[in-house]
Design an enzyme around this catalytic site. Structure first.
Site, PDB file in Angstrom:
ATOM      1  N   HIS A  49      15.462  40.895  -2.641  1.00 48.15           N
ATOM      2  CA  HIS A  49      16.284  39.947  -3.409  1.00 48.15           C
ATOM      3  C   HIS A  49      16.226  38.543  -2.768  1.00 48.15           C
ATOM      4  O   HIS A  49      17.264  37.977  -2.382  1.00 48.15           O
ATOM      5  CB  HIS A  49      17.743  40.446  -3.490  1.00 48.15           C
ATOM      6  CG  HIS A  49      18.507  39.829  -4.630  1.00 48.15           C
ATOM      7  ND1 HIS A  49      19.425  40.508  -5.386  1.00 48.15           N
ATOM      8  CD2 HIS A  49      18.489  38.571  -5.141  1.00 48.15           C
ATOM      9  CE1 HIS A  49      19.953  39.707  -6.299  1.00 48.15           C
ATOM     10  NE2 HIS A  49      19.387  38.511  -6.177  1.00 48.15           N
ATOM     11  N   ARG A  77      17.731  41.249 -12.392  1.00 47.29           N
ATOM     12  CA  ARG A  77      18.695  42.189 -11.818  1.00 47.29           C
ATOM     13  C   ARG A  77      18.140  43.608 -11.924  1.00 47.29           C
ATOM     14  O   ARG A  77      17.441  43.941 -12.898  1.00 47.29           O
ATOM     15  CB  ARG A  77      20.038  42.131 -12.567  1.00 47.29           C
ATOM     16  CG  ARG A  77      20.881  40.914 -12.258  1.00 47.29           C
ATOM     17  CD  ARG A  77      21.413  40.906 -10.822  1.00 47.29           C
ATOM     18  NE  ARG A  77      22.292  39.782 -10.567  1.00 47.29           N
ATOM     19  CZ  ARG A  77      21.899  38.617 -10.014  1.00 47.29           C
ATOM     20  NH1 ARG A  77      20.647  38.434  -9.645  1.00 47.29           N
ATOM     21  NH2 ARG A  77      22.794  37.664  -9.797  1.00 47.29           N
TER      22      ARG A  77
END
Ligand code: NAP
Ligand code: GLV
Length: 319
Positions: free
Chosen positions: A282, A234
């Site tokens: 991502h 993250r």
């Protein structure tokens, strides 16, 4: 017997393909895509990044299935506004369901690119320069994997298959064939021992209050000088200015980043202008529809039979 009711929410995706797949896997269920204003009862919710209103005070909700491995977005709703999660509902996350292989490939690619210096050859090509670079000695190219959970353990094995030394760090002690394992508190003595001598650090920790900002100047300084960073967990793990400074002062040589504090990464973000930072949107391990549906449908059937399931999130721990 009343039909089980399932709510579905996945922003920016074709809900109909998911609803068809879920209907095939759970033919007895009544499925509906959530719409704002829908406050009716549901037994299960299958969601990714749900709005608070979808979950808060939902009558009768037994379990929330998160359409990914990381539950930080759902837990942030509860942290920001306690009472967002129905009290008795289980929170269940995806376990692998095709992500471990993708993550393994992504990290193997990054390791090989830096080990064989293909990143530097690409920069040399842009300058039309022809030189052979001295290879990194494989036996000294130690890869450290932060987080040895469902994905981290598989990634550690995939990297070990490349023939470089691999070590891993987790909260609780683990034994993994061919991997040196360390465990304990972040910033404790075992953590320092884990970082010492690491040439490439891979982050696969969950985003929790304990792990926020873990990739910072203090950690970079404990790696081998000129180490590499791969962040696939993250964006909130990384102190962005510390990465920029570490590249400028030679503490780090390069970084591959798949996740960012703000996504999408803003067009004027300084990371785009740094040739030693490789950016992907991502995508290191995507949720695969058929695999996710099959795993969630099996778990819903197990819960409906009164059995327990794996992948239940420990809310207090944050993952
Ligand atoms: P997981 O199975 O829950 O594993 C988490 C690992 O981190 C465990 O080994 C855990 O230790 C360790 N850990 C957690 N908090 C810690 C702490 N404070 N100190 C030390 N170790 C700690 O999760 P996963 O399925 O492997 O997924 C990991 C993360 O990858 C997700 O949370 C998500 O953020 C990210 N992810 C990213 C993508 C992408 O496309 N970029 C895709 C999927 C997932 P214990 O084993 O001792 O509990
Ligand atoms: C993706 O980032 C996931 O957590 O599955």
């Amino acid at each position: 017997m009343a039909k089980m009711k399932i709510l579905f929410w996945l922003p920016q995706a074709d809900a109909s393909a998911w609803l068809h797949g879920l209907a095939r896997a759970l033919p007895e269920a009544e499925l509906r895509a959530w719409q704002p204003g829908d406050n009716a009862a549901a037994d299960y919710a299958i969601v990714w990044h749900p709005p608070r209103e979808l979950l808060a005070a939902r009558p009768g909700l037994r379990a929330i299935f998160n359409l990914g491995a990381g539950v930080d977005a759902i837990l942030a709703l509860e942290r920001d506004q306690p009472g967002s999660l129905p009290q008795d509902a289980l929170l269940v996350r995806l376990e692998d369901s095709g992500m471990a292989q993708q993550m393994g490939e992504y990290v193997q690619h990054a390791v090989l690119r830096y080990l064989r210096r293909f990143d530097e050859y690409a920069l040399a090509q842009a300058r039309r320069e022809w030189h052979v670079l001295a290879p990194h000695p494989r036996e000294a190219f130690t890869v450290g994997v932060l987080g040895l959970g469902v994905l981290g353990a598989q990634v550690a094995r995939a990297i070990a298959a490349l023939g470089v030394p691999v070590r891993g760090f987790s909260r609780s002690a683990k034994t993994l064939d061919g991997i040196a394992t360390y465990s304990g508190e972040l910033h404790g003595a075992q953590f320092d021992a884990f970082l010492d001598g690491v040439k490439l650090l891979v982050n696969l920790l969950p985003a929790t209050p304990d792990t926020q900002d873990i990739l910072d100047a203090r950690v970079f300084a404990k790696l081998e000088r000129g180490a590499y960073l791969v962040n696939v967990a993250r964006g909130s793990h990384l102190v962005e200015q510390d990465l920029i400074d570490a590249l400028a002062n030679g503490t780090l040589s390069a970084a591959t980043l798949d996740v960012f504090r703000e996504e999408p990464l803003a067009p004027d973000h300084p990371f785009w202008r740094e040739p030693r930072i490789t950016i992907t949107p991502h995508c290191s391990a995507l949720t695969l529809r058929d695999e996710a549906i099959s795993q969630i449908a099996d778990k819903i059937e197990a819960l409906a039979r009164g059995e327990t399931v794996s992948g239940i999130v420990h809310i207090g721990r944050g993952y």
